[in-house]
Design an enzyme around this catalytic site. Structure first.
Site: not given
Length: 381
Positions: A175, A103, A200, A50
């Site tokens: 973004d 978005y 993406k 982690r």
């Protein structure tokens, strides 16, 4: 050895051959913990995945190089990246300016999650610098930009937005998912942080979900590292490896995405059933000149509206065959969707609601003749 070419960075940054075996591909370090040479005797600084993992480290170094930042961070999703950044720079009482056509997932994060935590927000058209400037408050901590926006492909002037944010003592967050770092690098234009859904274009093959942050300021990087470790929404080693693999071909894929999108746009602009095409590569697009200045090319995303309204839009989505009806974007395969009922359903009834006759395309890298023929038959030709 240092290198500056984008495609060289995509293949080599953070991805040196393995010192022990000579393997040219970064291994998948599928481990949760690491043996220590005595209490606190860490090998290479690794204690628990982690906190750090060699495969994720390679991806994060590569991301920072591609975006010209000082530090990169890989997350389990784009929304996890957004949430971690906002909980690092904002607190109850803070204010953020978001795009007027943000978005849907970003809008939901602000309106349904962060608002309950005491963070206020205003949605303004970020192609209008005066509107952004007028929305600034003393408690504004960030201007949140998407350029191009999702799904209306509006363009924000990154340098201008950076100036507005910095004059207010706030950060500019961009973004960059639609453009990818191949087409646009916001940090050299003045952005403080860049967000990606690596699901993406960076991943590029619709087989992994992930997110990323890249920052300009090392001190902000230290704060984000603490929150990434503390909040724990990190990218797993296999997901990091898949994303690294996708990044290696980002440049060549984006060239094809852009070329195919331009041909699709040409067909759509001449179709009698289409009333408007949203694509920053069109000379009459309001943001065309800005996009021309800050982007290498205009991307693989296209949106358009239908003369006969929502039913026509739904019919086109359902009739498409090469274009797969589905959410997400940026994969090698072409996708088609109805934003109002799919990706942006969370904005229904709000000022960010999208037109019901809107169709969004993620133009893939198939043979463009097949894509055009599919669209024409879906449109009724």
């Amino acid at each position: 050895m240092t290198f500056d070419g984008f495609q060289t960075l995509a293949i080599h940054a953070g991805q040196e051959a393995d010192a022990e075996t000579g393997a040219v591909v970064v291994p998948i370090y599928q481990t949760s913990t690491y043996a220590q040479d005595g209490v606190g005797g860490l090998r290479g600084g690794y204690e628990y995945s982690r906190a750090a993992n060699p495969t994720r480290d390679a991806l994060e170094e590569c991301l920072a190089a591609l975006e010209s930042g000082t530090r990169g961070f890989a997350f389990a999703s784009g929304m996890a990246a957004e949430d971690t950044l906002l909980r690092t720079v904002a607190e109850p009482g803070s204010h953020v300016i978001i795009p007027g056509d943000a978005y849907g997932g970003t809008f939901r994060l602000f309106s349904k999650v962060l608002q309950r935590w005491g963070v206020s927000w205003d949605a303004v058209p970020q192609s209008d610098p005066d509107a952004v400037r007028a929305a600034v408050r003393p408690e504004t901590v960030a201007v949140w930009a998407e350029t191009p926006t999702n799904p209306l492909l509006n363009i924000g002037d990154i340098e201008t937005l950076a100036g507005i944010a910095h004059d207010a003592g706030a950060l500019l967050v961009v973004d960059n998912t639609f453009a990818s770092p191949y087409l646009q690098q916001p940090i050299p234009h003045g952005a403080d942080a860049v967000v990606h859904s690596t699901t993406k274009y960076l991943g590029g093959h619709s087989d992994v979900v992930g997110g990323a942050l890249v920052v300009a300021d090392p001190e902000l990087g230290e704060r984000l590292a603490f929150h990434q470790k503390s909040m724990g929404a990190i990218a797993g080693p296999f997901d990091a490896w898949l994303t690294l693999r996708g990044i290696k071909t980002l440049g060549v894929r984006m060239d094809r995405h852009c070329a195919n999108a331009e041909r699709v746009v040409d067909e759509l602009t001449r179709h009698p059933g289409v009333t408007r095409v949203y694509y920053p590569g069109l000379p009459d697009h309001p943001g065309h000149k800005v996009a021309e200045r800050q982007m290498r090319a205009f991307g693989g995303m296209v949106s358009f509206r239908l003369r006969d309204g929502e039913e026509a839009a739904l019919r086109v989505c359902e009739r498409a065959r090469v274009f797969t009806l589905g959410e997400s974007l940026g994969g090698v395969e072409s996708l088609i969707e109805h934003p109002g009922r799919m990706t942006h359903a969370s904005a229904a009834g709000s000022p960010l609601e999208v037109p019901d006759d809107l169709v969004r395309l993620s133009v893939g890298i198939e043979s463009v003749e097949d894509l055009v023929a599919d669209l024409l038959q879906a449109l009724g030709d």
